[in-house]
Write an enzyme that holds these catalytic residues in place. Structure first.
Site, PDB file in Angstrom:
ATOM      1  N   GLU A  23      -1.707  -1.502  -6.106  1.00  0.00           N
ATOM      2  CA  GLU A  23      -2.805  -0.921  -6.633  1.00  0.00           C
ATOM      3  C   GLU A  23      -2.050   0.503  -7.832  1.00  0.00           C
ATOM      4  OE1 GLU A  23      -6.202   1.781  -4.874  1.00  0.00           O
ATOM      5  OE2 GLU A  23      -4.368   1.491  -3.726  1.00  0.00           O
TER       6      GLU A  23
ATOM      7  N   CYS B  23     -12.641  -6.059   4.333  1.00  0.00           N
ATOM      8  CA  CYS B  23     -11.999  -6.658   6.198  1.00  0.00           C
ATOM      9  C   CYS B  23     -11.150  -7.800   4.698  1.00  0.00           C
ATOM     10  CB  CYS B  23     -12.516  -7.075   6.887  1.00  0.00           C
ATOM     11  SG  CYS B  23     -12.139  -8.681   7.477  1.00  0.00           S
TER      12      CYS B  23
ATOM     13  N   CYS C 108     -12.185 -11.443   6.368  1.00  0.00           N
ATOM     14  CA  CYS C 108     -14.046 -11.827   6.718  1.00  0.00           C
ATOM     15  C   CYS C 108     -14.621 -11.385   4.786  1.00  0.00           C
ATOM     16  CB  CYS C 108     -14.365 -11.425   7.581  1.00  0.00           C
ATOM     17  SG  CYS C 108     -14.425 -10.189   8.438  1.00  0.00           S
TER      18      CYS C 108
ATOM     19  N   ASP D  75       0.823  -1.330  -0.230  1.00  0.00           N
ATOM     20  CA  ASP D  75      -0.511   0.475   0.345  1.00  0.00           C
ATOM     21  C   ASP D  75       0.490   1.695  -0.350  1.00  0.00           C
ATOM     22  OD1 ASP D  75      -2.780   1.038   0.647  1.00  0.00           O
ATOM     23  OD2 ASP D  75      -2.039   1.548   2.266  1.00  0.00           O
TER      24      ASP D  75
ATOM     25  N   ASP E  15      -4.005   1.183   6.553  1.00  0.00           N
ATOM     26  CA  ASP E  15      -2.738   0.378   5.984  1.00  0.00           C
ATOM     27  C   ASP E  15      -1.938  -1.210   5.230  1.00  0.00           C
ATOM     28  OD1 ASP E  15      -2.979   2.954   4.960  1.00  0.00           O
ATOM     29  OD2 ASP E  15      -1.303   3.635   6.323  1.00  0.00           O
TER      30      ASP E  15
ATOM     31  N   CYS F  45     -13.342  -4.851  12.887  1.00  0.00           N
ATOM     32  CA  CYS F  45     -14.846  -5.423  11.601  1.00  0.00           C
ATOM     33  C   CYS F  45     -15.229  -6.119  12.827  1.00  0.00           C
ATOM     34  CB  CYS F  45     -13.747  -6.949  10.998  1.00  0.00           C
ATOM     35  SG  CYS F  45     -15.159  -7.470  10.015  1.00  0.00           S
TER      36      CYS F  45
ATOM     37  N   CYS G 134     -15.733 -10.031  11.975  1.00  0.00           N
ATOM     38  CA  CYS G 134     -15.203 -11.299  12.031  1.00  0.00           C
ATOM     39  C   CYS G 134     -14.079 -10.372  14.163  1.00  0.00           C
ATOM     40  CB  CYS G 134     -13.712 -11.369  11.557  1.00  0.00           C
ATOM     41  SG  CYS G 134     -12.896 -10.535  10.975  1.00  0.00           S
TER      42      CYS G 134
HETATM   43 ZN   LIG Z   1     -13.480  -9.171   9.503  1.00  0.00          ZN
END
Ligand SMILES: [Zn+2]
Length: 392
Positions: free
Chosen positions: A263, A316, A319, A179, A345, A335, A338
């Site tokens: 990216e 995330c 998950c 990143d 980052d 999150c 999860c």
């Molecule tokens: Zn998650």
């Protein structure tokens, strides 16, 4: 086989400097001429000229402008090849639209053949007497080409590219995601962070003082020229520091890994945001990606670009939950599905790594950004995004 560049300072005498000035000038002229012609023709007829057409037109151009014949004709062809790669990078969205070359910027031309280093360490180029060169390290491999450059502050360099056997990265199957950021320059999916040294920002105060002094000098005066040189030297120092720093990181990353995903950036679009512009130009991501690519070629590390519409920060990576309300200022979040607490980052870097492993075609037009979010959001159970996408 891989290629490696050796950069040495050269010290041309007055006569040689005058001839080099001609070479730089002709190369710049040819580059700008064909950039202009290509853009004009495209605007008129949507026909896009390339190296093949340019090379033919160059013959006519030389009979129109006789002085082009004074320099090495192979160097002019190399300039056209550079222009072609600038266009290729633009169409692959790896760079902006090619810019016109300016006299006040770094000047360069390349010699692809018929150059050598003689027994005294002097550099021999076509149509020139041998130039004094300081060789500070041993040149390994077979020389393939040499680029002669001049910095705005008046230093000359020769960068000799050789081809040699270079051991590839160990076949450990290591893949990472990167990143790119402003606060930290690079964050990897393994949690490693490389700070952003902000060389330009640091020199800014000094630069401002010098530029103020420069603005008070009379045009064409000797003092003004001196002041100009000082400003150029500060810029050069910043560029060198940044270059060294990026060389170290890109070397470390390409040596250790077999694949890096990152990216694809819309640097031009981001630089248009004036608040971010200064910081982003200081980071010089585009330059860094170029380094990753050519070092990747040398060390056997593949560089994957992930579409910039992929929601790498919001998802995330464990998950697949999409955090819609994530803003730039949130550095850490938990999150709700999860319960993992993410460094924003690092999570983005992990997503980039996962996504390149999934190998889903991501050409533009295939999925709209919204579709992509929905598709990935649908797939919170598997965490990889693969199944939801392959059903499509
Ligand atoms: Zn998650």
């Amino acid at each position: 086989m891989g290629s490696k560049a050796y950069k040495f300072r050269i010290y041309p005498n007055n006569e040689q400097s005058a001839f080099l000035a001609k070479c730089f000038g002709c190369s710049r002229f040819v580059y700008n001429y064909f950039l202009r012609v290509t853009t004009d023709i495209y605007a008129e007829s949507k026909k896009s000229l390339r190296y093949k057409e340019w090379a033919k037109l160059l013959v006519n151009l030389k009979s129109e402008f006789e002085w082009l014949k004074e320099v090495n004709s192979q160097s002019l062809q190399q300039t056209l090849k550079d222009l072609e790669s600038a266009f290729t990078r633009f169409f692959k969205k790896l760079g902006g639209f090619p810019n016109f070359k300016k006299r006040s910027h770094r000047q360069s031309f390349r010699v692809p053949q018929y150059f050598s280093i003689d027994e005294n360490g002097f550099l021999r180029l076509p149509k020139m007497t041998p130039i004094k060169m300081v060789i500070h390290r041993k040149i390994l491999g077979t020389p393939k080409n040499v680029t002669i450059s001049k910095t705005p502050s008046g230093k000359y360099y020769a960068s000799i590219v050789t081809e040699q056997d270079i051991p590839h990265a160990p076949l450990n199957g290591d893949k990472i995601g990167l990143d790119l950021g402003v606060k930290e320059f690079v964050i990897t999916s393994t949690g490693e962070k490389f700070e952003n040294p902000r060389y330009f920002q640091r020199s800014l105060r000094r630069l401002k003082i010098r530029q103020k002094r420069l603005s008070r000098k009379q045009k064409g005066s000797n003092n003004r020229n001196k002041a100009l040189l000082t400003v150029a030297k500060i810029h050069e120092k910043v560029a060198n520091q940044r270059q060294d720093y990026q060389h170290k990181i890109s070397l470390k990353l390409t040596c250790k890994n077999q694949a890096i995903s990152v990216e694809s950036l819309n640097i031009k679009g981001m630089v248009k945001n004036r608040k971010l512009a200064k910081q982003i130009s200081d980071v010089a991501w585009g330059n860094f990606l170029t380094m990753l690519e050519y070092k990747g070629d040398i060390y056997g590390c593949e560089i994957h670009y992930v579409d910039r519409f992929f929601p790498s920060s919001k998802r995330c990576s464990n998950c697949g939950y999409i955090k819609e309300d994530l803003t730039l200022s949130i550095r850490e979040w938990q999150c709700p599905e999860c319960q993992i607490i993410w460094d924003t980052d690092v999570n983005a870097a992990i997503n980039l790594m996962l996504f390149s492993q999934v190998k889903i075609p991501l050409e533009e037009g295939k999925f709209t950004p919204d579709q992509l979010v929905v598709r990935l959001g649908m797939n919170r159970d598997t965490g990889s995004g693969q199944e939801a996408l392959s059903k499509a």
